[in-house]
Every structure is written in C-alpha cells, then in structure tokens.
Design a protein around this motif. Structure first.
Motif, mmCIF file in Angstrom:
data_model
loop_
_atom_site.group_PDB
_atom_site.id
_atom_site.type_symbol
_atom_site.label_atom_id
_atom_site.label_comp_id
_atom_site.label_asym_id
_atom_site.label_seq_id
_atom_site.Cartn_x
_atom_site.Cartn_y
_atom_site.Cartn_z
ATOM 1 N N GLY A 77 16.838 35.759 26.071
ATOM 2 C CA GLY A 77 17.642 36.696 26.838
ATOM 3 C C GLY A 77 18.429 36.102 27.980
ATOM 4 N N LEU A 78 18.591 34.766 28.000
ATOM 5 C CA LEU A 78 19.351 34.156 29.094
ATOM 6 C C LEU A 78 20.827 34.507 28.975
ATOM 7 C CD1 LEU A 78 16.713 32.619 29.568
ATOM 8 C CD2 LEU A 78 18.083 30.587 30.059
ATOM 9 N N GLY A 79 21.426 34.790 30.125
ATOM 10 C CA GLY A 79 22.841 35.125 30.156
ATOM 11 C C GLY A 79 23.711 33.888 30.274
ATOM 12 N N LEU A 80 25.006 34.133 30.390
ATOM 13 C CA LEU A 80 26.004 33.065 30.432
ATOM 14 C C LEU A 80 26.276 32.629 31.864
ATOM 15 C CD1 LEU A 80 28.469 34.650 27.862
ATOM 16 C CD2 LEU A 80 26.772 32.868 27.401
ATOM 17 N N MET A 81 26.803 31.430 31.992
ATOM 18 C CA MET A 81 27.189 30.926 33.309
ATOM 19 C C MET A 81 28.476 31.623 33.751
ATOM 20 S SD MET A 81 26.445 26.885 32.651
ATOM 21 C CE MET A 81 26.999 26.403 34.293
ATOM 22 N N PRO A 82 28.515 32.156 34.968
ATOM 23 C CA PRO A 82 29.688 32.922 35.394
ATOM 24 C C PRO A 82 30.765 32.048 36.025
ATOM 25 C CG PRO A 82 28.014 33.050 37.078
ATOM 26 C CD PRO A 82 27.425 32.217 35.965
ATOM 27 N N CYS A 83 31.967 32.581 36.078
ATOM 28 C CA CYS A 83 33.037 32.060 36.925
ATOM 29 C C CYS A 83 33.352 33.151 37.929
ATOM 30 C CB CYS A 83 34.279 31.703 36.112
ATOM 31 S SG CYS A 83 35.682 31.183 37.146
ATOM 32 N N LEU A 84 33.220 32.829 39.221
ATOM 33 C CA LEU A 84 33.356 33.825 40.279
ATOM 34 C C LEU A 84 34.639 33.668 41.080
ATOM 35 C CD1 LEU A 84 29.671 33.737 41.575
ATOM 36 C CD2 LEU A 84 30.660 35.226 39.828
ATOM 37 N N ALA A 85 35.573 32.871 40.578
ATOM 38 C CA ALA A 85 36.820 32.652 41.300
ATOM 39 C C ALA A 85 37.576 33.962 41.469
ATOM 40 C CB ALA A 85 37.692 31.643 40.555
ATOM 41 N N ALA A 86 38.124 34.153 42.652
ATOM 42 C CA ALA A 86 38.846 35.390 42.975
ATOM 43 C C ALA A 86 40.269 35.309 42.429
ATOM 44 C CB ALA A 86 38.854 35.628 44.477
ATOM 45 N N VAL A 87 40.375 35.342 41.100
ATOM 46 C CA VAL A 87 41.666 35.254 40.426
ATOM 47 C C VAL A 87 41.745 36.408 39.441
ATOM 48 C CG1 VAL A 87 43.183 33.844 38.989
ATOM 49 C CG2 VAL A 87 41.638 32.736 40.618
ATOM 50 N N THR A 88 42.810 37.192 39.510
ATOM 51 C CA THR A 88 42.980 38.287 38.564
ATOM 52 C C THR A 88 44.421 38.322 38.068
ATOM 53 O OG1 THR A 88 43.421 39.786 40.420
ATOM 54 C CG2 THR A 88 41.174 39.741 39.551
#
Length: 769
Positions: A77-88
């Motif tokens: 059940g491990l999740g994925l590594m996130p990207c938290l950069a404030a880019v939209t």
C-alpha cells in the motif's frame, strides 16, 4: 568592511573543535550492531522495459533477508513520491520508490536487497536476473520537446510537464517595436552534478510497540521530508515517523529532498523489524542524487539609442530529468519570475519557460535554485549588448542599474534597499591597471580578459519558520531552530544572536536542529533563508521569553515592570540593589506558587514567524583570466567581489560562505561538465575520474569586500549570503573569458570554458592556426 577577520563579531566556529578533533558525528559513524545492510540494484539503461525480473537467485542466498520489487511496495500500500512545486498547471508522472515495468534513467532503482552485510547485499543483487528491452532515449531538454522525440510517459504528451508564462508579453512586444537595438543570444546554464563531501546515507529503525518508524539520515528539510513520507507514501500520522540528522557533510540543496532510499529503508525496517542501514557510494550519488541547473534560454534585450534598456524577453527550456523531484520545477520557475532582470531597471520583462522530461537524473534545487540561472541570462545579454553598441560593459551596466529604493521590478518584486551603483563602482575601483597587465600577457603570447558582472539574490526560500527557547535546569539555554546547517556554522551564528540578545555568555547556549523529536516545526535549509527566517524567529522567541521573564521578575522583586532594567542576563530594580538573574527566574518559573496570576509555568517559548518577505543580497564581481591560445587553458588570476548582505552576524563566516559559493560558480564556468551520451543516454561523466571539480590550484585568493546595508525586512537586518557566490561567479568568469578571446575572433562560448572548448573556438575563428 576593511578586514572582516578583525571584526569582534568574527569569532571562530564553535563546532570546528569537534570536527578538527575527529568528534564529528555523521551517519556512517553511528554504531548500530543489530543493523542489516541495504543495497539498491539500479538500471544500466537510460530507457528500457523490464521484460523479466527474477529475484529468486538472490533471495535464496544465506544471509539475505529481503529482496524487494515495485510489486512488493505496491502490495503493502505504499504511495508514490510527490512533487510539491508551486507550479500550475503541472503534470506529475507517477514515481514509485522502485521502477515499475520501465526504467527511465541510468541508475533508476529496480530492486532493494537487505542482507547481513553490505558486501553480501551487493553480491545478492548481482544474482538478480533482469531482462531489459532497450528503448530510444533523449537527454536534451529541447530535443525532448521536438516532434518525434522518444516519449517517456503517457501522462506527459510530448514530454512537456508545464508551460509557464510570466511578465507582460504584450508590453514587451510593443517595446521591441520602438527599440533602436535588439540583441539576441542563446545561453545555456550547464547541468552540474552535486558532489558534497559526505554521500547520502541512512539508518532506519522500527518500534513495533508504538508503530513508529525512525530514520537517521544525511539530509536537510526534515520536517518537509517527514510530511511527504507520512502523507503521500506511508499514509500515517506524521508523529509515526521521526527523522533526525547528525552532522551533515555538505548538501548544496541536493539533500533537501525525498529519495527512494529513504522510503526503502523505512519500509524494510518495518517489514523486518530490524534496523537497516545504507550508504551510497560516489557512483550511486552521481546517478541518483538530484542534479542541478540545465536550462537553455534564448534572450532578446531591447535598448534605445542611448543604451537604456527598454525590455527583456526570455524563452527557456528546463531539463527536469526522468521524474519530477520534490521541487524540481521550482528552480526554473524562480528563474522565470522573482530574480529575472537582476539589478537592472528594466521597464517590462516577459518570460516563457517549458519543463521537459528526459532520460537523465532528476534535477532539483542546487545552490541558488533559479537565481544563478536568471542572473546569468540577463548578465550575458547585457554583455552582448555592450559589444554590439561598442560600449564599455561596466558603463552600460551603470547606466541601467536600479539607483533608488524602494523599487518594484517588472516581475513584481519590491526591493527595499541596496547600493547597486556603489557596488559596481567599488568593485571596478579594486581592480586597476588591467590594460598594463593585458599588454604584458600579450607580449608572452597570452590572451588576457577582464569581466565585470552583477547579481541580485531574492532570498527567502520557504515562507515562515519556527524557533524555540528552552531554559534548562543546569542554567543552560537550548535554542531549537527549524532551519538546518550542512556546514554553514549555525551552531556559532545562532548562539551569537542569542548571546547578544539575552546578554548571556555564548557558552550558555545549546543549539538543536534537524530532529523532528526535538524541533517542533521547520522548513529547513534552502534559499539562503536561515538568518532571515530562522534568526528572526529566534529573536521573536527570545523576546517572548524575556517578556514573560520581566513579568515574573516584577512579581518576585515586588516592582512594576517599567521599573526594571535588563542587562547581561539580570533584571534590576532601577535605583535599588534588588536584582534577579535569568537562570533563577527560569527555575522559579517551574513552580506555580511563584507565578503571578494568569502566567503559565516555564519561561520557554516557541514562536512561529509568519512571513513571506524576501531580502535582496546583491553585489558586483570582477574577474581576470589569462588564456594560453596553444592549449586553450584558462587561468583565473584575480577575483574581486563587493557584496551587500545586510547586517552581518559573523563577518568571517559570511566571507567563508561567499568563498564556497564562488568556488562552485567558478567550477561551473570553467570545469564542471555533465555529459550524457545522446544515443545511449549513458552518463559519461559518471565518476570523479570524468567529472572535474575546482581545486585549490584553480582559484586565486579572493578579494572580498562586505558592505553592510541593513534591511528592515526582519529584526536582524540580515540578507542571505549562502548562495550569492555561485549566483555572481559564472557570468563574471565567462565575461572575462570572452573578453580575452574576442581579439582572436571568438564571439561566443558556453560554459564550461574548458581548454578543449576554448582551443576549438580559437581554431574555428582562425582556421589553420
């Protein structure tokens, strides 16, 4: 400042006694007798399908406890590594800790082996049978966005993950129509491999009784890494994961991020209920540690007939690697926004930046994180404009420098203070007699060049920061700050701040950092934010503690608060001999019977400093190089820097930070060259045999002048100094190299200016030499 080493603020680092006597405590120094050892099997291909994966030959080896694949992590059940950069908007392709079905860069993790020893884990990994089907690869950002390029992800059509436009594009287009001169050039901010002295390492532990995972790691930004592990990967409450770092041997940004190995270590320790440790070798960090820079740009600068800059237009492509690291897109967006335009009064600016995925190691923040890239673009553009206009580059800069403050830039940044013209004039004045030295070099058959360039840092990093002051029973004071050192001297500089503020000897303070158990909150290291954000938070925490202490002192001394004076750690009643010291107050504060009505026990205070205000370190640098046209070798002979970092806490430590940044910026300009084979995607500069770092013999003695212009943006008046050297050095050195080469007919050259590149440019300019 004439000589920072004579300034009484320039005390030697308190932590150096520990380091110089072999008492530094790094992850690999920590004994963990019951620990198992991990090894990561990595992809030898830049791009390939995993057709068959058989771990049985490894798992059957005696002493091997675990051989994990992506399927094992998913089943748990491990999740994925996130990207938290404030880019939209931003496309974030899935990134598991182990490659699932396909590898996308050399070094991509495929399996994790845990065994009784590191040697056995490596041997077992060699027995794993993997059948790969190689796929076409692409390693250049612009090539990745071209039609027909190999596709890395179905989720990212055309390998494009974001397209950001900043500034006023219509106004720039209009200004270009009226310009007397438009100068266009292509510039590349070359990719660098980050090489801290200490490679990445970690020890994971699991407490079955509490269900708590613990990771000791060589890292920074620990609260942020914990949040990613808890929220996105393990999906548990943050307090179920504790992170702490001992001494950290350098980082330069690359240790701020979540890596697959941190996930694998914690997961394995939880699964096996045994401690698990891992230490990267240098080759692993070359193919897995986040790399830096790698932005290609086309810049157009418009000027009127007098040389006044009218507009700047920049189009960039950022090579982000095969996956999006935690803040991977952040540096290129910073280059497109906060720092673009540098120290110049440019009325309108437009920036277009596209982020590309390639079959290379992921890119993330490296010392400066977008500010070096932005400054390099504008400085190279102004240098080119000066040559086209036949102007002295320093004079053209002087004409266009921001001269009055406060000033709001075309990108919306409000610069509160500075002395950009004064910096330039002082730097140039410290390097007289160049033409005489150029003539002397010419007489010896050498080419000599002078480069002048400026820089503007937008220093803040993550907004907000916490700090805590705790008064201990033995009379010492613990200061816990959410920023984290990896060699900058925080144990000294924060203790200096506390000593001056509380009036206690510096030996009274105990500095705590990088431990989620002992520090309540923190945004860690990065963005030259430690003094600006963490130092300001510490001052506010001490002020809150002193306010409480004053209230208690008035109660115990039977006086009003306004009758009290505070000096050298003591409150005294004005005009009397009644007094009480801070340590006594701290002890008294533990007993409710001693407290005035409404006061809670204890003097300690934690403060979260809520602020997103930037500071603006700036400076002007001058470099002088001499080139041997027969070999292409460039010697950096002189380097001058006149820099403004606001009020200085410890000028000697500040100068050390500048020297380190200069060394890295000069290294990027002259020797550091990350090379991927365009056909196979192999990292050709995959070791220190193939990737050059600057050595002492490559550097001159630096002439550094620190000018103090305090800012009102924080209570200390400080501006960040940790990144500035590598923001200013690349364009300064390259300006000097091009100035030396121009008489020989060379008009353009990209970093790094290696002997081979210079030699080839000279022969291309004058065939038959």
């Amino acid at each position: 400042m004439a000589d920072g080493h004579r300034d009484t603020r320039s005390i030697r680092r308190l932590e150096d006694a520990r380091f110089l006597t072999g008492r530094g405590r790094y992850v690999d120094d920590i004994a963990e007798p019951a620990a198992l050892h991990g090894f990561v099997l990595r992809s030898p291909h830049a791009h390939a399908l995993i057709r068959r994966l058989d771990v049985a030959p490894a798992a059957s080896l005696p002493g091997v406890h675990l051989v994990a694949t992506a399927d094992d992590l998913a089943a748990d059940g491990l999740g994925l590594m996130p990207c938290l950069a404030a880019v939209t908007p931003l496309i974030v392709p899935p990134r598991p800790a182990l490659a699932a079905g396909r590898v996308r860069h050399v070094g991509d993790p495929v399996c994790f082996v845990v065994a009784d020893s590191a040697e056995l884990a490596r041997e077992a990994a060699e027995r794993i049978e993997v059948e790969y089907e190689p796929l076409p690869s692409v390693v250049n950002g612009r090539a990745a966005l071209a039609d027909g390029a190999p596709a890395l992800w179905d989720e990212a059509p055309g390998n494009l993950v974001y397209h950001v436009r900043r500034g006023d594009h219509a106004a720039v287009a209009e200004a270009m129509k009226d310009a007397a001169h438009i100068v266009e050039l292509d510039v590349t901010n070359n990719r660098v491999i980050v090489v801290p002295l200490e490679p990445r390492a970690g020890i994971a532990r699991y407490d079955a009784a509490t269900g708590t995972m613990d990771l000791e790691l060589t890292g920074q930004g620990l609260h942020g890494i914990r949040r990613q592990l808890a929220e996105f990967v393990f999906k548990v409450a943050p307090e179920r994961i504790q992170l702490h770092a001992p001494d950290v041997g350098g980082g330069f940004g690359m240790k701020n991020f979540l890596y697959p190995e941190w996930i694998l270590l914690l997961w394995a320790a939880r699964r096996l209920k045994r401690p698990v440790r891992w230490l990267a070798d240098r080759a692993e960090d070359f193919v897995m540690g986040a790399q830096g820079r790698d932005i290609e740009a086309t810049a157009r600068i418009a000027l009127d007939a007098t040389g006044r800059i009218l507009a700047l237009d920049v189009a960039m492509v950022a090579n982000l690697g095969a996956y999006l690291s935690a803040n991977g897109p952040g540096a290129s967006v910073v280059a497109a926004s906060t720092a673009q335009g540098g120290v110049y009064d440019i009325p309108v600016i437009a920036v277009d930046v596209r982020g590309a995925l390639t079959n290379t190691v992921p890119v993330d923040a490296y010392r400066g994180a977008g500010k070096p890239e932005a400054n390099y673009i504008v400085e190279r553009a102004i240098e080119a404009a000066a040559r086209v206009l036949g102007r002295d580059p320093a004079d053209l800069r002087r004409q266009n420098l921001i001269a009055s403050f406060p000033h709001r830039t075309a990108m919306g940044m409000a610069i509160d203070s500075g002395g950009f013209v004064a910096n330039l004039d002082a730097a140039v004045a410290r390097a007289p007699g160049f033409e005489t030295r150029r003539a002397e070099s010419r007489a010896r058959g050498r080419l000599r060049g002078l480069g002048v360039a400026c820089f503007l840092e937008t220093s803040r990093g993550a907004p907000n920061e916490g700090a805590e002051v705790r008064f201990e029973p033995d009379g010492s004071v613990t200061i816990a700050v959410g920023t984290e050192s990896n060699g900058q001297g925080h144990e000294t500089s924060f203790a200096q701040i506390a000593s001056r503020h509380l009036g206690l000897p510096i030996e009274a303070f105990h500095y705590v950092q990088a431990d989620t158990r002992a520090v309540r909150s923190g945004a860690g290291h990065g963005g030259a934010r430690s003094m600006h954000m963490g130092g300001a938070a510490l001052v506010k925490a001490m002020d809150a503690a002193l306010s409480k202490a004053r209230q208690l002192a008035a109660h115990l001394l039977q006086a009003s608060e306004h009758e009290l004076d505070y000096d050298q750690g003591r409150f005294t009643v004005r005009g009397s001999d009644r007094a009480i010291d801070l340590a006594t107050l701290a002890g008294s504060a533990q007993e409710a019977a001693n407290l005035p009505e409404g006061m809670s026990p204890g003097l300690g205070e934690h403060v979260l400093n809520i602020t997103d205000v930037f500071t603006f370190p700036s400076g002007c640098h001058v470099a002088e190089v001499e080139i041997d046209p027969e070999t292409g070798a460039a010697d950096l002979l002189r380097y001058t820097a006149v820099d403004d970092y606001g009020r200085l806490i410890n000028p000697m430590l500040t100068e050390g930070q500048v020297q380190g940044g200069l060394a890295q910026g000069i290294g990027q300009a002259l020797v550091e060259h990350t090379v991927y084979d365009p056909q196979s995607g192999q990292l050709l500069s995959g070791s220190l045999m193939d990737y050059a770092l600057p050595r002492a013999t490559d550097l001159p003695f630096f002439d550094i002048e620190l000018v103090e212009r305090p800012t009102d943006a924080n209570p200390l008046g400080v501006k960040g100094s940790g990144q500035a050297g590598c923001i200013g050095a690349p364009q300064t050195v390259m300006a000097a190299v091009l100035d030396a080469l121009r008489p020989a007919g060379v008009e353009g050259l990209e970093m790094p200016a290696t002997p081979l590149r210079i030699w080839e440019a000279l022969r291309a300019a004058k065939p038959g030499r």
